[in-house]
Design a protein around this motif. Structure first.
Motif, PDB file in Angstrom:
ATOM      1  N   GLN A 124       0.838  -1.184   0.000  1.00 21.48           N
ATOM      2  CA  GLN A 124       0.000   0.000   0.000  1.00 21.48           C
ATOM      3  C   GLN A 124       0.884   1.248   0.000  1.00 21.48           C
ATOM      4  O   GLN A 124       1.876   1.270   0.723  1.00 21.48           O
ATOM      5  CB  GLN A 124      -0.897   0.004   1.255  1.00 21.48           C
ATOM      6  CG  GLN A 124      -2.123   0.860   1.114  1.00 21.48           C
ATOM      7  CD  GLN A 124      -2.968   0.867   2.397  1.00 21.48           C
ATOM      8  OE1 GLN A 124      -2.522   0.448   3.449  1.00 21.48           O
ATOM      9  NE2 GLN A 124      -4.178   1.348   2.295  1.00 21.48           N
TER      10      GLN A 124
ATOM     11  N   TYR B 209       5.802   1.470   8.780  1.00 22.44           N
ATOM     12  CA  TYR B 209       4.508   1.779   9.395  1.00 22.44           C
ATOM     13  C   TYR B 209       4.398   1.128  10.772  1.00 22.44           C
ATOM     14  O   TYR B 209       5.204   0.265  11.123  1.00 22.44           O
ATOM     15  CB  TYR B 209       3.358   1.284   8.506  1.00 22.44           C
ATOM     16  CG  TYR B 209       3.242   2.070   7.220  1.00 22.44           C
ATOM     17  CD1 TYR B 209       2.666   3.347   7.222  1.00 22.44           C
ATOM     18  CD2 TYR B 209       3.733   1.569   6.023  1.00 22.44           C
ATOM     19  CE1 TYR B 209       2.573   4.092   6.053  1.00 22.44           C
ATOM     20  CE2 TYR B 209       3.646   2.307   4.850  1.00 22.44           C
ATOM     21  CZ  TYR B 209       3.063   3.562   4.876  1.00 22.44           C
ATOM     22  OH  TYR B 209       2.979   4.301   3.727  1.00 22.44           O
ATOM     23  N   GLY B 210       3.354   1.527  11.491  1.00 24.61           N
ATOM     24  CA  GLY B 210       3.047   0.857  12.740  1.00 24.61           C
ATOM     25  C   GLY B 210       2.567  -0.552  12.441  1.00 24.61           C
ATOM     26  O   GLY B 210       3.029  -1.531  13.020  1.00 24.61           O
ATOM     27  N   GLY B 211       1.623  -0.628  11.519  1.00 26.01           N
ATOM     28  CA  GLY B 211       1.105  -1.923  11.129  1.00 26.01           C
ATOM     29  C   GLY B 211       0.535  -1.866   9.736  1.00 26.01           C
ATOM     30  O   GLY B 211       0.268  -0.781   9.214  1.00 26.01           O
TER      31      GLY B 211
ATOM     32  N   GLU C 139      -2.337  -4.160   7.358  1.00 25.18           N
ATOM     33  CA  GLU C 139      -3.404  -5.150   7.472  1.00 25.18           C
ATOM     34  C   GLU C 139      -3.359  -6.244   6.412  1.00 25.18           C
ATOM     35  O   GLU C 139      -4.397  -6.652   5.903  1.00 25.18           O
ATOM     36  CB  GLU C 139      -4.747  -4.423   7.414  1.00 25.18           C
ATOM     37  CG  GLU C 139      -5.084  -3.728   6.075  1.00 25.18           C
ATOM     38  CD  GLU C 139      -4.612  -2.285   5.954  1.00 25.18           C
ATOM     39  OE1 GLU C 139      -3.619  -1.936   6.614  1.00 25.18           O
ATOM     40  OE2 GLU C 139      -5.225  -1.519   5.195  1.00 25.18           O
TER      41      GLU C 139
ATOM     42  N   HIS D 200      -6.606  -2.320  15.469  1.00 20.10           N
ATOM     43  CA  HIS D 200      -6.745  -1.565  14.224  1.00 20.10           C
ATOM     44  C   HIS D 200      -6.517  -2.449  12.998  1.00 20.10           C
ATOM     45  O   HIS D 200      -7.360  -2.525  12.101  1.00 20.10           O
ATOM     46  CB  HIS D 200      -5.753  -0.398  14.238  1.00 20.10           C
ATOM     47  CG  HIS D 200      -5.802   0.462  13.016  1.00 20.10           C
ATOM     48  ND1 HIS D 200      -6.503   1.642  12.960  1.00 20.10           N
ATOM     49  CD2 HIS D 200      -5.250   0.306  11.790  1.00 20.10           C
ATOM     50  CE1 HIS D 200      -6.385   2.176  11.758  1.00 20.10           C
ATOM     51  NE2 HIS D 200      -5.613   1.384  11.027  1.00 20.10           N
ATOM     52  N   GLU D 201      -5.394  -3.139  12.972  1.00 17.01           N
ATOM     53  CA  GLU D 201      -5.095  -3.959  11.786  1.00 17.01           C
ATOM     54  C   GLU D 201      -6.099  -5.103  11.651  1.00 17.01           C
ATOM     55  O   GLU D 201      -6.502  -5.467  10.554  1.00 17.01           O
ATOM     56  CB  GLU D 201      -3.656  -4.485  11.840  1.00 17.01           C
ATOM     57  CG  GLU D 201      -2.570  -3.413  11.982  1.00 17.01           C
ATOM     58  CD  GLU D 201      -2.700  -2.214  11.049  1.00 17.01           C
ATOM     59  OE1 GLU D 201      -3.323  -2.336   9.975  1.00 17.01           O
ATOM     60  OE2 GLU D 201      -2.192  -1.129  11.399  1.00 17.01           O
TER      61      GLU D 201
ATOM     62  N   HIS E 133      -9.326  -3.943  10.077  1.00 13.55           N
ATOM     63  CA  HIS E 133      -9.242  -3.832   8.612  1.00 13.55           C
ATOM     64  C   HIS E 133      -9.707  -5.119   7.920  1.00 13.55           C
ATOM     65  O   HIS E 133     -10.003  -5.095   6.725  1.00 13.55           O
ATOM     66  CB  HIS E 133      -7.806  -3.544   8.183  1.00 13.55           C
ATOM     67  CG  HIS E 133      -7.430  -2.090   8.144  1.00 13.55           C
ATOM     68  ND1 HIS E 133      -8.135  -1.162   7.424  1.00 13.55           N
ATOM     69  CD2 HIS E 133      -6.397  -1.417   8.715  1.00 13.55           C
ATOM     70  CE1 HIS E 133      -7.542   0.036   7.549  1.00 13.55           C
ATOM     71  NE2 HIS E 133      -6.493  -0.102   8.336  1.00 13.55           N
TER      72      HIS E 133
ATOM     73  N   GLU F  99      -9.527   3.801   6.541  1.00 14.63           N
ATOM     74  CA  GLU F  99      -8.823   4.148   7.778  1.00 14.63           C
ATOM     75  C   GLU F  99      -9.733   4.745   8.857  1.00 14.63           C
ATOM     76  O   GLU F  99      -9.549   4.472  10.041  1.00 14.63           O
ATOM     77  CB  GLU F  99      -7.654   5.086   7.479  1.00 14.63           C
ATOM     78  CG  GLU F  99      -6.596   4.474   6.552  1.00 14.63           C
ATOM     79  CD  GLU F  99      -5.990   3.184   7.083  1.00 14.63           C
ATOM     80  OE1 GLU F  99      -6.086   2.927   8.292  1.00 14.63           O
ATOM     81  OE2 GLU F  99      -5.425   2.416   6.270  1.00 14.63           O
TER      82      GLU F  99
ATOM     83  N   THR G  47      -1.228   9.367   5.007  1.00 12.43           N
ATOM     84  CA  THR G  47      -1.710   8.698   6.211  1.00 12.43           C
ATOM     85  C   THR G  47      -1.652   9.636   7.396  1.00 12.43           C
ATOM     86  O   THR G  47      -2.144   9.332   8.463  1.00 12.43           O
ATOM     87  CB  THR G  47      -0.844   7.473   6.572  1.00 12.43           C
ATOM     88  OG1 THR G  47       0.503   7.919   6.711  1.00 12.43           O
ATOM     89  CG2 THR G  47      -0.927   6.412   5.529  1.00 12.43           C
TER      90      THR G  47
ATOM     91  N   TYR H 288      -8.129   9.501   9.486  1.00 11.91           N
ATOM     92  CA  TYR H 288      -8.254   8.655  10.678  1.00 11.91           C
ATOM     93  C   TYR H 288      -9.171   9.296  11.732  1.00 11.91           C
ATOM     94  O   TYR H 288     -10.194   8.742  12.104  1.00 11.91           O
ATOM     95  CB  TYR H 288      -6.878   8.406  11.314  1.00 11.91           C
ATOM     96  CG  TYR H 288      -5.971   7.511  10.511  1.00 11.91           C
ATOM     97  CD1 TYR H 288      -5.830   6.168  10.843  1.00 11.91           C
ATOM     98  CD2 TYR H 288      -5.250   7.987   9.423  1.00 11.91           C
ATOM     99  CE1 TYR H 288      -4.985   5.336  10.124  1.00 11.91           C
ATOM    100  CE2 TYR H 288      -4.406   7.166   8.691  1.00 11.91           C
ATOM    101  CZ  TYR H 288      -4.284   5.841   9.044  1.00 11.91           C
ATOM    102  OH  TYR H 288      -3.454   5.021   8.334  1.00 11.91           O
TER     103      TYR H 288
HETATM  104  N1  BES Z   1      -3.150   0.655   6.141  1.00 13.15           N
HETATM  105  C1  BES Z   1      -2.490   1.489   7.077  1.00 13.15           C
HETATM  106  C2  BES Z   1      -1.111   1.891   6.646  1.00 13.15           C
HETATM  107  C3  BES Z   1      -1.079   2.635   5.309  1.00 13.15           C
HETATM  108  C4  BES Z   1      -2.071   3.528   4.943  1.00 13.15           C
HETATM  109  C5  BES Z   1      -0.037   2.392   4.451  1.00 13.15           C
HETATM  110  C6  BES Z   1      -2.028   4.161   3.699  1.00 13.15           C
HETATM  111  C7  BES Z   1       0.015   3.041   3.218  1.00 13.15           C
HETATM  112  C8  BES Z   1      -0.971   3.925   2.840  1.00 13.15           C
HETATM  113  C9  BES Z   1      -2.443   0.825   8.460  1.00 13.15           C
HETATM  114  O1  BES Z   1      -3.595   0.098   8.768  1.00 13.15           O
HETATM  115  C10 BES Z   1      -2.386   1.905   9.499  1.00 13.15           C
HETATM  116  O2  BES Z   1      -3.295   2.682   9.562  1.00 13.15           O
HETATM  117  N2  BES Z   1      -1.336   1.927  10.295  1.00 13.15           N
HETATM  118  C11 BES Z   1      -1.216   2.866  11.385  1.00 13.15           C
HETATM  119  C12 BES Z   1      -1.779   2.211  12.626  1.00 13.15           C
HETATM  120  C13 BES Z   1      -2.348   3.121  13.660  1.00 13.15           C
HETATM  121  C14 BES Z   1      -3.402   4.058  13.124  1.00 13.15           C
HETATM  122  C15 BES Z   1      -2.913   2.313  14.814  1.00 13.15           C
HETATM  123  C16 BES Z   1       0.264   3.161  11.538  1.00 13.15           C
HETATM  124  O3  BES Z   1       1.073   2.550  10.840  1.00 13.15           O
HETATM  125  O4  BES Z   1       0.623   4.032  12.314  1.00 13.15           O
END
Ligand code: BES
Ligand code: ZN
Length: 640
Positions: free
Chosen positions: A171, A301-303, A305, A329-330, A333, A352, A410, A416
């Protein structure tokens, strides 16, 4: 394949075209398979070259070798194609792929051409293949060694230090750097893969592993994976390294490097409860297994999905599960994002924002109302602050972006936090039971389909609002989704949520009184974050030294807390924090932490040379995404 042209025009939704059975069934129906809204401009993805109405990929079969010496993947991609009658060619997305040949299923060569590269490079170049009647095409290729989706780590960049490591991040539009397919979230595809890797490395993917790896007798093993549900191609993911697995429940477990596995497992061993809570809220978990992999800290990233295999940063591990909202969160998704998926990047909030709302509901169920309220209050505060920063009329504060925005966006609060507050507001007005029933049917009715903001609002109106003009007016739906700023009906968090912390901040502001060490350690991580976010921005060296001495901030075990401390310290040009910040920046590649710390440094003449010195050391260790962000912050062009 015999498919009526009218049905194919709507085949932007994958569910209808997954299997020949489903396809012919749909074609024989007189009603359109999907809401015609998907053929309107709202669903248009300007980040793909694909023309799915003409010819679309329905299945991807990868046969790839991982070459850790050359830091390259290569092999074959076999694509099943569904073409409209008379269609002559199929257009795929590609970015830096080195193509050796394209053939049909029978080995006959097909002609192809690679078009011009997009201006900024991210969209890549169209790969146009003359079909000549073929329903299956085989592409023999290699990804570039610097493919942006892939990060190859040296042994030194891993916790164990002995073996190299590879992970991917698809992504938003990165998977076209290693997989030649139609890389658009509205073009869902099933997939399977055979991946070879040198022993003793293990391979995991965002698909279900098939049996035991096959020993190839040449020092390598082959691993097989299947994803039999149609997914947006950004969800195809791979990781390989010296990793082990430990089960949590009957359908869940965690992978990590052996030296990390125990700590990782202890942090995530609530996962089965999280899944059960999620199912109770919004219906069955439809993907079979839910496993996780805790990656090396370079993960940007943090995570992420990735289906059946959530990818996680190790930096969320705090020893006390205080950052487990990330797992909620993940996991969420698996419904919002992976079942019902935005059809274009402009609807980021549908993935998100809905997920952040869902995350908070899981948190409430498993970790209690107080923790959920605190996390909601943090989101709300970050929304208010984010809107203040850019101004309430800034288009970046609209949930559904009217203009093309970066598909990687993001950080925008609109995606978010505004999404969370919006859904909490709706829930509060219509009542929790009614809202939950509506959201459950939304996921059910759009399972494995692309969705748009327009569909979301139309469905809400049809099923929850009906003819209730008063409710319609009170909800202010269009203002939420298309408008900027914070609508006046936003559900505010209970002011009591952080009363103790807010009083402590007031005392600190009034005469410098700090919370006692006991008070501080008795606070939740959310309370500690609230304090650090609310304390005055400008601090002297003496004040920072006193803060650190009393609260032990530079030794904080929670990286969210440590990060806030380092950010405040660097903003205030606090020399004693530099070595700690340098260590942090050389170990952590998560953009959410790395970029703001470099930003904090770049804001002063004191910090600029420090930023450049540290970045010269750390840049190579960051993922392309983090690197791109920091390059922009420091005003560098790539390679500088
Ligand atoms: N899907 C996202 C990461 C992402 C979004 C990658 C758009 C590329 C483009 C993932 O689920 C996410 O939101 N990660 C957050 C987690 C947090 C909100 C708990 C992160 O990485 O910080
Ligand atoms: Zn997310």
């Amino acid at each position: 394949m015999r498919i009526a042209a009218a049905a194919l025009a709507l085949s932007f939704t994958a569910a209808a075209c997954t299997t020949p059975d489903a396809a012919s069934q749909s074609a024989s129906m007189t009603q359109p398979m999907v809401s015609p809204i998907l053929t309107t401009a709202q669903a248009f993805d300007d980040q793909t070259y694909a023309q799915p109405q003409v010819a679309r990929v329905t299945h991807v079969d990868l046969d790839l070798d991982l070459d850790f010496e050359g830091q390259q993947v290569g092999g074959k991609a076999t694509l099943d194609v569904l073409a409209a009658p008379g269609a002559k060619e199929i257009v795929l997305d590609s970015n830096g792929l080195q193509i050796a040949s394209v053939t049909d299923g029978a080995g006959r060569r097909l002609s192809y051409s690679v078009g011009a590269m997009s201006d900024d490079g991210g969209k890549g170049a169209p790969l146009t293949i003359q079909l000549d009647g073929a329903e299956r095409i085989v592409i023999d290729y290699r990804a570039a060694p610097n493919a942006a989706a892939l990060q190859w780590l040296t042994p030194e960049q891993t916790a164990g230090g002995e073996y190299p490591y590879l992970f991917s991040q698809g992504q938003a539009i990165l998977n076209r750097t290693w997989i030649p397919t139609q890389d658009s979230p509205g073009i869902r595809q099933t997939w399977e893969a055979r991946i070879t890797a040198p022993k003793p490395l293990d391979v995991v993917m965002s698909g279900v592993r098939q049996g035991e790896p096959e020993d190839l007798g040449n020092g390598r093993r082959a691993f097989r994976f299947v994803m039999d549900k149609p997914v947006p191609p950004y969800l195809i993911a791979i990781a390989a390294g010296d990793i082990d697995f430990r089960a949590i429940g009957s359908r869940s477990g965690v992978w990590a490097e052996p030296v990390m596995l125990d700590r990782a497992w202890r942090e995530v061993n609530d996962t089965e409860q999280l899944i059960e809570a999620a199912e109770e809220l919004y219906g069955d978990y439809r993907w079979g297994r839910y496993d996780m992999i805790v990656l090396p800290p370079a993960f940007p990233y943090g995570g992420m999905e990735n289906p059946v295999m959530t990818f996680l940063t190790p930096t969320f591990i705090a020893g006390d599960k205080s950052n487990n909202g990330l797992i909620a969160h993940e996991l969420a998704h698996s419904w919002s994002g992976n079942l019902a998926t935005y059809s274009s990047w402009r609807d980021g909030w549908l993935n998100e924002g809905v997920t952040s709302y869902f995350e908070n509901r899981i948190t409430e169920q498993v970790y209690g109302k107080q923790r959920a309220e605190q996390e909601y209050a943090l989101s709300y505060a970050s929304l208010v602050e984010g809107i203040e920063e850019v101004g309430a009329d800034s288009p970046t504060t609209a949930m559904r972006s009217p203009d093309a925005i970066s598909p990687f966006e993001t950080e925008g609060v609109a995606i978010y936090d505004k999404g969370t507050v919006f859904l909490r507001t709706v829930e509060n007005m219509v009542g929790r039971d009614r809202f939950d029933a509506w959201l459950t049917q939304w996921f059910d009715n759009h399972a494995f389909e692309p969705v748009t903001s327009e569909m979301f609002l139309a469905d809400l109106r049809e099923k929850l609002i009906g003819n209730d003009a008063q409710l319609e007016a009170r909800l202010m739906l269009d203002e939420w989704v298309y408008g900027t700023g914070l609508p006046s009906n936003a559900l505010q968090p209970d002011p009591q949520t952080f009363a103790a912390v807010d009083n402590a901040v007031a005392a600190y502001v009034a005469d410098g009184t700090l919370p006692t060490a006991n008070t501080w350690t008795g606070w939740t991580a959310a309370e500690q974050r609230r304090f650090l976010e609310r304390m005055p921005e400008e601090r002297t060296d003496e004040q920072l030294a006193a803060l650190d001495a009393r609260l032990g901030l530079s030794e904080a075990g929670n990286n969210e807390v440590l990060f806030l401390w380092l950010e405040a310290a660097l903003r205030n040009q606090y020399d004693p924090a530099v070595p700690k910040a340098e260590r942090f920046l050389s170990q952590v590649g998560r953009n959410k932490f790395v970029s703001p710390l470099f930003t904090a440094l770049s804001e002063s003449d004191w910090g600029k040379p420090i930023a450049r010195r540290i970045y010269a050391e750390t840049r190579d260790s960051y993922h392309s995404y983090t690197r791109g962000r920091v390059d922009a912050t420091l005003g560098m062009t790539a390679g500088e």
